[in-house]
Enzyme design. Structure first.
Site, PDB file in Angstrom:
ATOM      1  N   CYS A 111    -119.127  79.754 -22.766  1.00  0.00           N
ATOM      2  CA  CYS A 111    -120.286  80.634 -22.879  1.00  0.00           C
ATOM      3  C   CYS A 111    -121.084  80.535 -21.580  1.00  0.00           C
ATOM      4  O   CYS A 111    -121.156  79.472 -20.972  1.00  0.00           O
ATOM      5  CB  CYS A 111    -121.165  80.199 -24.054  1.00  0.00           C
ATOM      6  SG  CYS A 111    -122.564  81.301 -24.382  1.00  0.00           S
ATOM      7  N   GLU A 152    -112.581  77.818 -30.979  1.00  0.00           N
ATOM      8  CA  GLU A 152    -112.633  77.271 -32.332  1.00  0.00           C
ATOM      9  C   GLU A 152    -113.022  78.338 -33.331  1.00  0.00           C
ATOM     10  O   GLU A 152    -113.781  79.246 -33.017  1.00  0.00           O
ATOM     11  CB  GLU A 152    -113.714  76.193 -32.418  1.00  0.00           C
ATOM     12  CG  GLU A 152    -113.599  75.126 -31.384  1.00  0.00           C
ATOM     13  CD  GLU A 152    -114.842  74.241 -31.338  1.00  0.00           C
ATOM     14  OE1 GLU A 152    -114.823  73.272 -30.588  1.00  0.00           O
ATOM     15  OE2 GLU A 152    -115.817  74.533 -32.051  1.00  0.00           O
ATOM     16  N   GLY A 201    -119.400  81.218 -27.602  1.00  0.00           N
ATOM     17  CA  GLY A 201    -119.605  82.452 -26.871  1.00  0.00           C
ATOM     18  C   GLY A 201    -120.831  83.241 -27.270  1.00  0.00           C
ATOM     19  O   GLY A 201    -121.410  83.032 -28.339  1.00  0.00           O
ATOM     20  N   CYS A 203    -127.521  77.305 -22.940  1.00  0.00           N
ATOM     21  CA  CYS A 203    -128.580  76.677 -23.738  1.00  0.00           C
ATOM     22  C   CYS A 203    -128.361  75.158 -23.703  1.00  0.00           C
ATOM     23  O   CYS A 203    -127.260  74.678 -23.993  1.00  0.00           O
ATOM     24  CB  CYS A 203    -128.556  77.192 -25.167  1.00  0.00           C
ATOM     25  SG  CYS A 203    -128.812  78.984 -25.258  1.00  0.00           S
ATOM     26  N   CYS A 231    -116.456  81.628 -39.362  1.00  0.00           N
ATOM     27  CA  CYS A 231    -117.271  81.548 -38.155  1.00  0.00           C
ATOM     28  C   CYS A 231    -116.325  81.679 -36.977  1.00  0.00           C
ATOM     29  O   CYS A 231    -115.395  80.881 -36.829  1.00  0.00           O
ATOM     30  CB  CYS A 231    -118.000  80.210 -38.141  1.00  0.00           C
ATOM     31  SG  CYS A 231    -118.953  79.922 -36.645  1.00  0.00           S
ATOM     32  N   CYS A 255    -126.672  73.066 -26.628  1.00  0.00           N
ATOM     33  CA  CYS A 255    -125.420  73.575 -27.198  1.00  0.00           C
ATOM     34  C   CYS A 255    -124.241  73.083 -26.374  1.00  0.00           C
ATOM     35  O   CYS A 255    -124.221  73.217 -25.147  1.00  0.00           O
ATOM     36  CB  CYS A 255    -125.456  75.104 -27.206  1.00  0.00           C
ATOM     37  SG  CYS A 255    -123.894  75.873 -27.674  1.00  0.00           S
ATOM     38  N   LEU A 310    -133.728  82.313 -31.709  1.00  0.00           N
ATOM     39  CA  LEU A 310    -135.053  82.272 -31.076  1.00  0.00           C
ATOM     40  C   LEU A 310    -135.380  80.848 -30.604  1.00  0.00           C
ATOM     41  O   LEU A 310    -135.677  80.626 -29.450  1.00  0.00           O
ATOM     42  CB  LEU A 310    -136.113  82.801 -32.054  1.00  0.00           C
ATOM     43  CG  LEU A 310    -137.410  83.265 -31.393  1.00  0.00           C
ATOM     44  CD1 LEU A 310    -137.179  84.502 -30.544  1.00  0.00           C
ATOM     45  CD2 LEU A 310    -138.485  83.546 -32.443  1.00  0.00           C
ATOM     46  N   HIS A 311    -135.385  79.913 -31.513  1.00  0.00           N
ATOM     47  CA  HIS A 311    -135.558  78.476 -31.225  1.00  0.00           C
ATOM     48  C   HIS A 311    -136.927  78.069 -30.694  1.00  0.00           C
ATOM     49  O   HIS A 311    -137.214  76.872 -30.589  1.00  0.00           O
ATOM     50  CB  HIS A 311    -134.468  77.940 -30.289  1.00  0.00           C
ATOM     51  CG  HIS A 311    -133.070  78.174 -30.803  1.00  0.00           C
ATOM     52  ND1 HIS A 311    -132.688  77.884 -32.093  1.00  0.00           N
ATOM     53  CD2 HIS A 311    -131.961  78.672 -30.190  1.00  0.00           C
ATOM     54  CE1 HIS A 311    -131.406  78.194 -32.254  1.00  0.00           C
ATOM     55  NE2 HIS A 311    -130.948  78.679 -31.125  1.00  0.00           N
ATOM     56  N   CYS A 313    -120.548  74.220 -32.914  1.00  0.00           N
ATOM     57  CA  CYS A 313    -120.838  74.656 -31.561  1.00  0.00           C
ATOM     58  C   CYS A 313    -120.046  73.986 -30.450  1.00  0.00           C
ATOM     59  O   CYS A 313    -120.593  73.320 -29.583  1.00  0.00           O
ATOM     60  CB  CYS A 313    -122.321  74.454 -31.275  1.00  0.00           C
ATOM     61  SG  CYS A 313    -123.335  74.940 -32.646  1.00  0.00           S
ATOM     62  N   SER A 317    -124.602  87.088 -33.932  1.00  0.00           N
ATOM     63  CA  SER A 317    -125.681  86.192 -33.503  1.00  0.00           C
ATOM     64  C   SER A 317    -125.803  86.239 -31.990  1.00  0.00           C
ATOM     65  O   SER A 317    -124.812  86.127 -31.272  1.00  0.00           O
ATOM     66  CB  SER A 317    -125.355  84.772 -33.974  1.00  0.00           C
ATOM     67  OG  SER A 317    -126.377  83.875 -33.596  1.00  0.00           O
TER      68      SER A 317
HETATM   69  N1  SAH Z   1    -124.364  82.877 -28.530  1.00  0.00           N
HETATM   70  C1  SAH Z   1    -124.737  83.159 -29.894  1.00  0.00           C
HETATM   71  C2  SAH Z   1    -123.858  82.426 -30.892  1.00  0.00           C
HETATM   72  C3  SAH Z   1    -123.960  80.953 -30.676  1.00  0.00           C
HETATM   73  S1  SAH Z   1    -123.753  79.744 -31.917  1.00  0.00           S
HETATM   74  C4  SAH Z   1    -126.177  82.747 -30.124  1.00  0.00           C
HETATM   75  O1  SAH Z   1    -126.711  82.031 -29.304  1.00  0.00           O
HETATM   76  O2  SAH Z   1    -126.756  83.178 -31.112  1.00  0.00           O
HETATM   77  C5  SAH Z   1    -124.724  80.108 -33.280  1.00  0.00           C
HETATM   78  C6  SAH Z   1    -126.035  79.352 -33.410  1.00  0.00           C
HETATM   79  O3  SAH Z   1    -125.903  77.926 -33.320  1.00  0.00           O
HETATM   80  C7  SAH Z   1    -127.054  79.759 -32.379  1.00  0.00           C
HETATM   81  O4  SAH Z   1    -128.281  80.005 -33.020  1.00  0.00           O
HETATM   82  C8  SAH Z   1    -127.132  78.528 -31.522  1.00  0.00           C
HETATM   83  O5  SAH Z   1    -128.353  78.455 -30.822  1.00  0.00           O
HETATM   84  C9  SAH Z   1    -126.967  77.425 -32.535  1.00  0.00           C
HETATM   85  N2  SAH Z   1    -126.624  76.119 -31.961  1.00  0.00           N
HETATM   86  C10 SAH Z   1    -125.963  75.850 -30.810  1.00  0.00           C
HETATM   87  N3  SAH Z   1    -125.862  74.526 -30.601  1.00  0.00           N
HETATM   88  C11 SAH Z   1    -126.468  73.920 -31.642  1.00  0.00           C
HETATM   89  C12 SAH Z   1    -126.680  72.559 -32.000  1.00  0.00           C
HETATM   90  N4  SAH Z   1    -126.238  71.564 -31.232  1.00  0.00           N
HETATM   91  N5  SAH Z   1    -127.338  72.310 -33.153  1.00  0.00           N
HETATM   92  C13 SAH Z   1    -127.773  73.322 -33.929  1.00  0.00           C
HETATM   93  N6  SAH Z   1    -127.605  74.626 -33.654  1.00  0.00           N
HETATM   94  C14 SAH Z   1    -126.958  74.933 -32.513  1.00  0.00           C
END
Ligand code: SAH
Length: 375
Positions: free
Chosen positions: A137, A117, A192, A141, A130, A144, A250-251, A368, A226
């Site tokens: 991926c 996408e 990814g 996580c 984007c 995601c 980071l989260h 995502c 990212s």
């Molecule tokens: N692999 C890279 C790019 C991923 S997507 C990364 O992890 O940074 C970009 C961002 O969207 C990341 O910060 C990811 O953690 C976040 N993300 C993924 N799923 C999400 C969701 N369901 N709600 C909010 N943010 C999300």
């Protein structure tokens, strides 16, 4: 053409996949090549090397992949050049729009049937693409959608670049409300983990910033990579001399929670990821962005805001809070508004620059991997 595509096995919780399964390679495209390689490819056809520059200019500057428009190339050579330099890499499967047409999400099918996408977002002062860097991926996580589906394969440089060129084409043609425009920003926040597909992503970064005919001639300042926090790759990226913005997902400010939310934390801890980020900021003079998805009662407590502020204090950093976009079937949801406000307040009180990301495209599963997951 889905014959050579196996669906990846869904990863078990915490399982990490760093290497891309072997699959048939996408066709080689001029966006995969340096200027010298393109000339070589053209001379191998028995054609003069400057044809490579002409076709590159059509692709990156005039945004044309239609050989009938290449009027400076003899008609008899156009098909041959298109075959060698601009083969079809992806076809749109679905396009969804929101925000009165200024948010446009495309689901693409790659040559082997993989789905990825990209999203175009037009704002009053900029247009952001984007993009995806992998089909699926391997970073797993749990919040995601892409992470839950596993890694199908790495994308090629050409496939990454084509997403941006396609958006640029729509804009130049005036197909996006607001009149003709240009792509000013690229964020690697689609499907990814870009730093797990390092070589192809570096190639794409070069194509984005190199001036025509080598590339699109964008400013590196408008590009954001990212990452979940692949520490050795962050250090390598800092040394590339491409001052793109680094965003770290980071989260959580503490290892205990981050081990679950971002499983790669079991390899590189919060302190190691942040050290690499500060080194990145020092080397590139670019402010690092910290991504933090706010998940109700999971990572949105006031004490975690305070701990986050403490770990970031005094650094060249900016926090981007993202209200969680719940994936289908997930028990997690976005934070309560009052908790989100308190989180922001505490970061600000700690002297940290913070913004809350807008939730564009939510109604079109803008976040995502949810569109590919639904296919
Ligand atoms: N692999 C890279 C790019 C991923 S997507 C990364 O992890 O940074 C970009 C961002 O969207 C990341 O910060 C990811 O953690 C976040 N993300 C993924 N799923 C999400 C969701 N369901 N709600 C909010 N943010 C999300």
């Amino acid at each position: 053409m889905t014959d050579d595509l196996e669906t990846p096995r869904r990863p078990t919780p915490g399982e990490l996949t760093f290497t891309s399964p072997r699959r048939s390679k996408p066709p080689r495209h001029l966006a995969d090549m340096t200027t010298a390689d393109r000339r070589e490819a053209v001379t191998a056809l028995g054609l003069p090397a400057f044809r490579a520059d002409q076709v590159s200019r059509h692709y990156f500057h005039r945004l044309s992949a239609d050989p009938t428009e290449w009027t400076d190339v003899p008609a008899a050579q156009r098909e041959q050049l298109a075959h060698a330099l601009t083969p079809t890499l992806m076809t749109p499967v679905r396009e969804l729009t929101a925000d009165r047409g200024t948010t446009r999400k495309t689901l693409w099918r790659l040559h082997d049937g993989s789905l990825v996408e990209s999203v175009l977002m037009r704002y009053p002062d900029r247009v952001t693409m984007c993009v995806s860097s992998q089909a699926g991926c391997g970073m797993n996580c749990p919040f995601c959608a892409t992470g839950q589906a596993g890694l199908t394969r790495n994308m090629s440089t050409g496939e990454i670049v084509e997403q941006v060129v396609s958006g640029a084409r729509q804009l130049a043609a005036g197909d996006v409300p607001g009149g003709p425009g240009r792509v000013s920003n690229v964020v690697f926040m689609g499907m990814g983990e870009p730093l797990a597909n390092y070589k192809a992503v570096i190639g794409a970064l070069h194509r984005f910033v190199d001036p025509s005919p080598a590339g699109l001639g964008m400013s590196a300042r408008g590009i954001t990579v990212s990452t979940v926090g692949l520490v050795p790759r962050i250090r390598e990226l800092a040394a590339e001399g491409l001052p793109v913005t680094l965003a770290v997902s980071l989260h959580a400010p503490d290892d205990e929670l981050r081990d679950t939310l971002v499983p790669v934390n079991t390899r590189w801890k919060v302190s190691e990821v942040l050290d690499a980020a500060w080194e990145y900021a020092r080397t590139t003079k670019r402010r690092v962005s910290i991504e933090y998805a706010l998940i109700k009662d999971i990572n949105d407590q006031a004490w975690r805001a305070d701990l986050l502020a403490k770990r970031l204090r005094g650094k060249l950093v900016h926090v981007n809070l993202i209200p969680l976009n719940p994936t289908p079937g997930s028990k997690w949801t976005a934070s309560r508004p009052e908790d989100e406000r308190e989180f922001v307040r505490r970061l600000e009180a700690g002297g940290i620059a913070v913004t809350v990301r807008d939730t564009r495209g939510r109604e079109i599963d803008g976040a995502c991997g949810q569109l590919a997951a639904a296919e």
